[in-house]
Design a protein around this motif. Structure first.
Motif, PDB file in Angstrom:
ATOM      1  N   TRP A 198       2.242  -3.519  -4.631  1.00  0.00           N
ATOM      2  CA  TRP A 198       2.133  -4.196  -3.342  1.00  0.00           C
ATOM      3  C   TRP A 198       0.734  -4.047  -2.764  1.00  0.00           C
ATOM      4  N   CYS A 199       0.344  -5.054  -1.998  1.00  0.00           N
ATOM      5  CA  CYS A 199      -0.939  -5.046  -1.282  1.00  0.00           C
ATOM      6  C   CYS A 199      -0.796  -6.028  -0.132  1.00  0.00           C
ATOM      7  N   THR A 200      -0.958  -5.567   1.081  1.00  0.00           N
ATOM      8  CA  THR A 200      -0.629  -6.354   2.261  1.00  0.00           C
ATOM      9  C   THR A 200      -1.607  -7.502   2.490  1.00  0.00           C
ATOM     10  N   PHE A 258      -2.531 -10.486  -7.935  1.00  0.00           N
ATOM     11  CA  PHE A 258      -1.312 -10.593  -8.736  1.00  0.00           C
ATOM     12  C   PHE A 258      -1.566 -10.314 -10.213  1.00  0.00           C
ATOM     13  N   GLU A 259      -2.624 -10.881 -10.770  1.00  0.00           N
ATOM     14  CA  GLU A 259      -2.900 -10.676 -12.193  1.00  0.00           C
ATOM     15  C   GLU A 259      -3.208  -9.209 -12.488  1.00  0.00           C
ATOM     16  N   ALA A 260      -3.921  -8.540 -11.571  1.00  0.00           N
ATOM     17  CA  ALA A 260      -4.191  -7.108 -11.752  1.00  0.00           C
ATOM     18  C   ALA A 260      -2.901  -6.308 -11.683  1.00  0.00           C
ATOM     19  N   ALA A 261      -1.964  -6.730 -10.816  1.00  0.00           N
ATOM     20  CA  ALA A 261      -0.676  -6.050 -10.721  1.00  0.00           C
ATOM     21  C   ALA A 261       0.113  -6.212 -12.023  1.00  0.00           C
ATOM     22  N   LEU A 272      -7.391  -1.135  -3.842  1.00  0.00           N
ATOM     23  CA  LEU A 272      -6.633  -1.442  -2.632  1.00  0.00           C
ATOM     24  C   LEU A 272      -5.137  -1.600  -2.891  1.00  0.00           C
ATOM     25  N   GLY A 273      -4.768  -2.038  -4.095  1.00  0.00           N
ATOM     26  CA  GLY A 273      -3.361  -2.239  -4.403  1.00  0.00           C
ATOM     27  C   GLY A 273      -2.636  -0.934  -4.675  1.00  0.00           C
ATOM     28  N   PHE A 274      -1.370  -0.853  -4.282  1.00  0.00           N
ATOM     29  CA  PHE A 274      -0.531   0.322  -4.523  1.00  0.00           C
ATOM     30  C   PHE A 274       0.514  -0.019  -5.594  1.00  0.00           C
ATOM     31  N   MET A 275       0.804   0.951  -6.442  1.00  0.00           N
ATOM     32  CA  MET A 275       1.830   0.804  -7.466  1.00  0.00           C
ATOM     33  C   MET A 275       2.800   1.969  -7.343  1.00  0.00           C
ATOM     34  N   ILE A 278       4.501  -7.510  -4.232  1.00  0.00           N
ATOM     35  CA  ILE A 278       4.760  -7.864  -2.834  1.00  0.00           C
ATOM     36  C   ILE A 278       3.437  -7.970  -2.102  1.00  0.00           C
ATOM     37  N   THR A 279       3.231  -9.080  -1.391  1.00  0.00           N
ATOM     38  CA  THR A 279       2.052  -9.231  -0.553  1.00  0.00           C
ATOM     39  C   THR A 279       2.414 -10.145   0.614  1.00  0.00           C
TER      40      THR A 279
END
Length: 253
Positions: free
Chosen positions: A176-178, A185-188, A131-134, A197-198
């Motif tokens: 970022w992940c809305t 955060f840790e995965a980012a 789900l998270g974007f980089m 950013i969330t």
């Protein structure tokens, strides 16, 4: 022009592919209304205010990110639930809701659309269910520091942000992940982000940001998720020849 309730459901499902996701509630048609649809109202949350606005706009369907039903909630139809359902049913309005599928769509979803608003280009995914974007700044330039990124997010979204962690570190890789994705955060960090950013921040993330040297920017759950619903509903409405209007019910959270 008009379409049927079922054809509209099939169009949303074909675009968002809800069967791919393990979610916190039912995606798709949550409340059945009239069989023929001419006008769609989109919004972030199926609040009473949005439903009232849909009634005033003579909508046949409402399309939202946050629907009425969630895993583990009290199943009794009382209080706010009774008010919202009563209004939908009294006016025979269909309610369509898509949660994680709306976050994840690579072009029209909340994450993709937030990136577009902020001038970010995604180059990869991370986190549970990807789900998270980089990515990086579309212009190719990084941000001089995290404070500059926080100021940019605040200016674009038009609301104050919470910035935890280093202010002076140069920012190139942005994750970022809305919404309520503070748990990503840790995965980012593991994926190599200089900043995350969330929508929301919880107590532990401020400590992680300081200790790991990665900026955490919380820009508001609602503010980060204003863009996916109108993008998806607008695309499907155009495809089916329907009228569409996005109504933003302000939310400080």
């Amino acid at each position: 022009m008009s379409t049927t309730r079922q054809d509209l459901l099939q169009a949303f499902d074909a675009l968002l592919q809800p069967a791919r996701f393990k979610d916190y509630g039912p995606n798709g048609l949550q409340v059945e209304g009239k069989p023929e649809v001419r006008r769609i109202i989109s919004g972030v949350t199926a609040s009473l205010a949005l439903i009232e606005a849909a009634v005033a706009a003579q909508a046949d369907a409402v399309f939202v990110h946050h629907g009425l039903f969630w895993r583990g909630q009290d199943g009794r139809v009382t209080g706010w639930m009774k008010q919202r359902l009563a209004l939908l049913l009294a006016h025979d309005i269909n309610l369509y809701a898509y949660h994680l599928p709306l976050d994840a769509h690579p072009e029209l979803g909340n994450n993709a659309q937030l990136g577009l608003q902020l001038g970010l280009t995604a180059s990869g995914r991370f986190g549970e269910q990807d789900l998270g974007f980089m990515g990086t700044r579309t212009s190719g330039d990084g941000f001089t520091d995290a404070a500059a990124l926080a100021a940019h997010v605040q200016q674009v979204l038009g609301r104050a942000v919470i910035h935890a962690g280093p202010a002076q570190r140069a920012i190139h890789n942005i994750a970022w992940c809305t919404g309520g994705a503070q748990g990503y955060f840790e995965a980012a960090i593991a994926a190599g982000a200089d900043a995350f950013i969330t929508g929301e921040i919880s107590e532990p993330q401020a400590h992680y940001a300081r200790e790991m040297g990665v900026a955490f920017i919380a820009c508001g759950h609602h503010a980060s998720e204003r863009y996916g619903a109108p993008a998806v509903a607008g695309r499907v409405a155009a495809q089916l020849g329907l009228a569409h209007e996005f109504i933003d019910i302000d939310n400080p959270a």
